[in-house]
Write an enzyme that holds these catalytic residues in place. Structure first.
Site, PDB file in Angstrom:
ATOM      1  N   ASN A  45      -9.997  -3.911  -4.227  1.00  0.00           N
ATOM      2  CA  ASN A  45      -8.914  -4.316  -3.330  1.00  0.00           C
ATOM      3  C   ASN A  45      -9.255  -3.791  -1.935  1.00  0.00           C
ATOM      4  OD1 ASN A  45      -6.537  -4.772  -1.974  1.00  0.00           O
ATOM      5  ND2 ASN A  45      -5.303  -3.325  -3.181  1.00  0.00           N
TER       6      ASN A  45
ATOM      7  N   LYS B  74      -7.822  -4.360   0.810  1.00  0.00           N
ATOM      8  CA  LYS B  74      -6.632  -4.131   1.651  1.00  0.00           C
ATOM      9  C   LYS B  74      -6.851  -4.678   3.066  1.00  0.00           C
ATOM     10  CE  LYS B  74      -5.411  -0.293  -1.312  1.00  0.00           C
ATOM     11  NZ  LYS B  74      -4.730   0.984  -1.472  1.00  0.00           N
TER      12      LYS B  74
ATOM     13  N   HIS C 266       1.660  -5.259  -5.488  1.00  0.00           N
ATOM     14  CA  HIS C 266       1.019  -3.973  -5.173  1.00  0.00           C
ATOM     15  C   HIS C 266       2.072  -3.035  -4.562  1.00  0.00           C
ATOM     16  CE1 HIS C 266      -1.487  -0.982  -3.236  1.00  0.00           C
ATOM     17  NE2 HIS C 266      -2.454  -1.346  -4.058  1.00  0.00           N
TER      18      HIS C 266
ATOM     19  N   GLU D 143       2.036  -1.139  -2.136  1.00  0.00           N
ATOM     20  CA  GLU D 143       2.153  -1.211  -0.673  1.00  0.00           C
ATOM     21  C   GLU D 143       3.005  -2.407  -0.256  1.00  0.00           C
ATOM     22  OE1 GLU D 143      -2.053  -0.972   0.063  1.00  0.00           O
ATOM     23  OE2 GLU D 143      -2.017   1.107  -0.641  1.00  0.00           O
TER      24      GLU D 143
ATOM     25  N   GLU E  22      -0.731   1.494 -11.379  1.00  0.00           N
ATOM     26  CA  GLU E  22      -1.150   2.280 -10.222  1.00  0.00           C
ATOM     27  C   GLU E  22      -0.047   3.238  -9.825  1.00  0.00           C
ATOM     28  OE1 GLU E  22      -4.392   0.049  -7.875  1.00  0.00           O
ATOM     29  OE2 GLU E  22      -2.482  -0.687  -7.177  1.00  0.00           O
TER      30      GLU E  22
ATOM     31  N   GLY F 182      -4.813   6.198  -2.757  1.00  0.00           N
ATOM     32  CA  GLY F 182      -5.339   6.613  -1.461  1.00  0.00           C
ATOM     33  C   GLY F 182      -5.110   8.086  -1.154  1.00  0.00           C
TER      34      GLY F 182
ATOM     35  N   SER G 289      -7.125   6.151  -6.633  1.00  0.00           N
ATOM     36  CA  SER G 289      -8.226   7.095  -6.411  1.00  0.00           C
ATOM     37  C   SER G 289      -9.292   7.086  -7.503  1.00  0.00           C
ATOM     38  CB  SER G 289      -7.674   8.506  -6.204  1.00  0.00           C
ATOM     39  OG  SER G 289      -6.802   8.528  -5.079  1.00  0.00           O
TER      40      SER G 289
HETATM   41  P1  PGA Z   1      -7.224   3.677  -3.981  1.00  0.00           P
HETATM   42  O1  PGA Z   1      -6.301   2.365  -4.017  1.00  0.00           O
HETATM   43  O2  PGA Z   1      -8.362   3.421  -4.945  1.00  0.00           O
HETATM   44  O3  PGA Z   1      -7.688   3.771  -2.552  1.00  0.00           O
HETATM   45  O4  PGA Z   1      -6.385   4.811  -4.392  1.00  0.00           O
HETATM   46  C1  PGA Z   1      -6.062   1.671  -5.197  1.00  0.00           C
HETATM   47  C2  PGA Z   1      -5.161   0.487  -4.938  1.00  0.00           C
HETATM   48  O5  PGA Z   1      -4.224   0.616  -4.138  1.00  0.00           O
HETATM   49  O6  PGA Z   1      -5.367  -0.594  -5.496  1.00  0.00           O
END
Ligand code: PGA
Length: 251
Positions: A10, A12, A97, A99, A167, A173, A213
């Site tokens: 992803n 983003k 997601h 976010e 997630e 992140g 992560s």
């Molecule tokens: P990350 O994000 O691996 O940077 O923690 C995962 C995601 O949001 O899909």
């Protein structure tokens, strides 16, 4: 039952079109033919979809979008529909997601409308669920995740090839990964929830990715858990070598 692991990067809101093409080429070069045992794809920004699609066409990566609207067309300024994504070469779309939920006000109802539309149009879905730190500390992880799964799938007769990504918001992140046991526990709960809704056969076939992560150093341990069927990778997917290492762990 052996499910085929699925790993998706992803990206983003990162990378220009040119940078996306470059990363896609680098990913292909790094993983080579090393992913026949599983399904691997990338999710660039909307503007980079078509061009990135051309780069990965020759390899066997799938193209995913990071979001879609719940209507096919109309007066929805700034939005992109599932039908358009399909025409742009996508086979998957990430929906719900955290976010999107956190910064763009997406509720379970909106997520559900998007999932329905994407599936209706023939686009496969990665449905994201996960609790916040506050919810985990409040002991309601199970309730939240169950609500998100049931809400996201409400009124959908069959899930087909749909994928769920667990997630935990506190792990995205942040560098904090859920332990493989913590993740396994929630993955098993998601599978039980899907079994309740669609029967054990559908639940056995369902692939549940872990995200939050994931990096080369923890991927193998996570993917070794019985109910973890690959990963949704954010930060580490922006580095071709790291992403390739995670793919190898999954394959
Ligand atoms: P990350 O994000 O691996 O940077 O923690 C995962 C995601 O949001 O899909």
């Amino acid at each position: 039952m052996k499910r085929r692991n699925i790993v998706a990067g992803n990206w983003k809101m990162n990378l220009t079109v040119a940078e996306s093409k470059e990363l896609a080429s680098a990913v292909l070069a790094e993983i080579g033919e090393g992913f026949s045992g599983c399904e691997v794809g990338v999710a660039p920004t909307f503007v980079a979809l078509s061009e990135t699609g051309k780069v990965i066409e020759s390899g066997s990566l799938f193209l995913a979008a990071q979001n879609c609207h719940f209507e096919n067309d109309g007066a929805y300024t700034g939005e992109i529909s599932a039908r358009m994504l399909l025409a742009a070469g996508c086979s998957y779309v990430i929906i719900g997601h955290s976010e999107r939920r956190q910064f763009f006000g997406e509720t379970d109802v909106i997520v559900n409308r998007k999932v329905r539309k994407a599936l209706q149009e023939g686009l496969n879905v990665i449905l994201c669920v996960g609790e916040t730190l506050e919810e985990r500390e409040g002991g309601i992880t199970g309730d939240v995740v169950t609500r998100q799964v049931k809400g996201g799938l409400d009124g959908i007769a069959g899930i087909g090839e749909l994928v769920i990504a667990y997630e935990p918001v506190w792990a995205i992140g942040t560098g904090k990964t859920a332990t493989s046991e913590q993740a396994q526990e929630v993955h098993a709960l998601i599978r039980r929830t899907v079994a309740e809704l669609y029967g054990t056969e559908a639940a056995d076939c369902l692939r549940i990715q872990y995200g939050g992560s994931v990096k080369p150093s923890n991927a193998a341990e996570l993917f070794a858990m019985p109910d973890i069927d690959g990963g949704l990778i954010g930060g580490a997917s922006l580095n071709a070598a790291d992403f390739a290492a995670i793919v190898r762990a999954a394959c």
